[in-house]
Design a protein around this motif. Structure first.
Motif, PDB file in Angstrom:
ATOM      1  N   GLY A 108      -9.746   5.226  -1.381  1.00 48.00           N
ATOM      2  CA  GLY A 108      -8.673   6.137  -1.764  1.00 48.00           C
ATOM      3  C   GLY A 108      -7.289   5.535  -1.635  1.00 48.00           C
ATOM      4  N   ASP A 109      -7.142   4.464  -0.853  1.00 47.43           N
ATOM      5  CA  ASP A 109      -5.850   3.799  -0.741  1.00 47.43           C
ATOM      6  C   ASP A 109      -5.443   3.205  -2.087  1.00 47.43           C
ATOM      7  OD1 ASP A 109      -5.628   4.396   1.905  1.00 47.43           O
ATOM      8  OD2 ASP A 109      -6.073   2.387   2.651  1.00 47.43           O
ATOM      9  N   VAL A 110      -4.163   3.327  -2.413  1.00 48.52           N
ATOM     10  CA  VAL A 110      -3.625   2.756  -3.654  1.00 48.52           C
ATOM     11  C   VAL A 110      -2.736   1.578  -3.293  1.00 48.52           C
ATOM     12  CG1 VAL A 110      -2.244   3.176  -5.723  1.00 48.52           C
ATOM     13  CG2 VAL A 110      -3.724   4.998  -4.801  1.00 48.52           C
ATOM     14  N   ARG A 143       0.842  -1.188   0.000  1.00 50.49           N
ATOM     15  CA  ARG A 143       0.000   0.000   0.000  1.00 50.49           C
ATOM     16  C   ARG A 143       0.880   1.240   0.000  1.00 50.49           C
ATOM     17  NH1 ARG A 143      -4.367   0.687   4.735  1.00 50.49           N
ATOM     18  NH2 ARG A 143      -2.474   0.348   5.965  1.00 50.49           N
ATOM     19  N   GLU A 144       0.563   2.201  -0.861  1.00 46.53           N
ATOM     20  CA  GLU A 144       1.348   3.421  -0.916  1.00 46.53           C
ATOM     21  C   GLU A 144       1.303   4.126   0.437  1.00 46.53           C
ATOM     22  OE1 GLU A 144       0.256   5.899  -4.185  1.00 46.53           O
ATOM     23  OE2 GLU A 144       0.858   4.430  -5.702  1.00 46.53           O
ATOM     24  N   SER A 178      -2.003  -2.259 -10.290  1.00 49.45           N
ATOM     25  CA  SER A 178      -2.290  -1.263  -9.270  1.00 49.45           C
ATOM     26  C   SER A 178      -3.802  -1.200  -9.077  1.00 49.45           C
ATOM     27  CB  SER A 178      -1.741   0.111  -9.673  1.00 49.45           C
ATOM     28  OG  SER A 178      -2.062   1.086  -8.718  1.00 49.45           O
ATOM     29  N   TYR A 179      -4.224  -1.064  -7.808  1.00 47.05           N
ATOM     30  CA  TYR A 179      -5.654  -0.976  -7.539  1.00 47.05           C
ATOM     31  C   TYR A 179      -5.923   0.146  -6.552  1.00 47.05           C
ATOM     32  CZ  TYR A 179     -10.453  -2.130  -6.344  1.00 47.05           C
ATOM     33  OH  TYR A 179     -11.813  -2.069  -6.152  1.00 47.05           O
ATOM     34  N   THR A 180      -6.941   0.965  -6.831  1.00 49.42           N
ATOM     35  CA  THR A 180      -7.349   2.039  -5.934  1.00 49.42           C
ATOM     36  C   THR A 180      -8.702   1.706  -5.334  1.00 49.42           C
ATOM     37  OG1 THR A 180      -6.157   3.691  -7.261  1.00 49.42           O
ATOM     38  CG2 THR A 180      -7.825   4.504  -5.723  1.00 49.42           C
ATOM     39  N   GLN A 184      -0.223  -1.500  -4.685  1.00 45.66           N
ATOM     40  CA  GLN A 184       0.581  -2.094  -5.740  1.00 45.66           C
ATOM     41  C   GLN A 184       0.627  -3.608  -5.526  1.00 45.66           C
ATOM     42  OE1 GLN A 184       1.423  -0.168  -8.210  1.00 45.66           O
ATOM     43  NE2 GLN A 184       0.800   1.698  -7.093  1.00 45.66           N
TER      44      GLN A 184
END
Length: 282
Positions: free
Chosen positions: A211-213, A170-171, A276-278, A215
């Motif tokens: 809103g979390d991105v 998670r970014e 990538s998933y948001t 990878q």
């Protein structure tokens, strides 16, 4: 399926207010060993020509000093079928770079490192990976049905031997989540693999939020590497004050000159798919 929620990398200090004596405990350091980070990852859709191998020296458990990078070594990877050699050039900072590597699925490769008068070798096969066909979010399948989890869908080939390593980052998080999948539980099926982060107020860990991105990386890995990384993931995911002390796990790098002075780390060749998933509001 088990979710590894966190990796605990801290020194636990216990203070007894009624005790004023200081006890010095002498901890013996183990021998300094070569640490080999030789993960040659071929991302689908790229040539895979540029690869990096990192060499360093192991440090004492309680050391707070900088990592000792190894320079001046000779690093060569050879395609065992064609005999083609790929020289990894010393970059002077512990990294060894090749821009001409040619990955071929199913082929065996040999690593040879010459360092400090000793020769280290390893053999591994470039392992393929299937495609991710769908990514979505839900709240129903995880350990907490009120929290968001991510799902990745893929179809495992019917051929035996398709093992997987999953990396979820998670970014904004310092460390990724790692999970492994074994072929005998997946073979030939469409797989819905889910991953969640459980809340931990003590460790300041929060579950996924809109809103979390995230990878996502899915690697095809050989059976020997599956056995190796599974032990590491279990050790890192389950460390506590009362757990047994994690033991050093030997990789596949053999010291041909002095077998007792074996190296840490692993020489692996994997194909990888990335996505990538948001997370969104529901």
């Amino acid at each position: 399926m088990k979710t590894f929620k966190k990796i605990i990398l801290a020194i636990i200090v216990i203070a007894f207010t009624s005790c004023v004596d200081v006890v010095d405990v002498e901890v013996q350091d183990g021998p300094t060993r070569l640490v080999v980070e030789a993960s040659l990852n071929w991302e689908k859709g790229t040539t895979g020509n540029e690869q990096t191998i990192r060499l360093s020296e192991s440090s004492p458990f309680f050391s707070t000093g900088a990592i000792t990078e190894v320079t001046g070594a000779s690093v060569v990877v050879t395609n065992d079928t064609s005999g083609d050699e790929f020289v990894f050039a010393d970059q002077g900072n512990g990294e060894y770079l090749s821009t001409t590597f040619e990955p071929v699925l199913g082929k065996s490769y040999s690593l040879r490192i010459e360092h400090d008068g000793e020769v280290y070798t390893a053999i591994e096969t470039m392992t393929p990976v299937t495609d991710i066909t769908d990514i979505f979010q839900k709240r129903e399948e995880g350990f907490n049905d009120e929290e968001l989890e991510v799902h990745i869908v893929f179809t495992d080939p019917e051929e035996e031997g398709n093992n997987y390593l999953f990396k979820f980052q998670r970014e904004g998080d310092l460390l990724p989540g790692l999970e492994v999948g074994e072929d005998r539980f997946l073979n030939g099926n469409e797989i819905d693999w889910w991953y969640e982060i459980e809340e931990d107020e003590d460790e300041n860990i929060e579950p996924f939020q809109p809103g979390d991105v995230l990878q996502i990386e899915m690697y095809g890995i050989s059976r020997p590497y599956y056995d190796y990384i599974k032990i590491l993931v279990e050790q890192l995911g389950g460390t506590s004050l009362f757990d047994s002390t994690p033991v050093a796990v030997k990789g596949n790098c053999i010291n041909e000159t002095n077998p007792e002075n074996y190296a840490f780390g692993y020489f692996r060749l994997t194909q990888v798919v990335k996505a990538s998933y948001t997370f969104v509001e529901e």
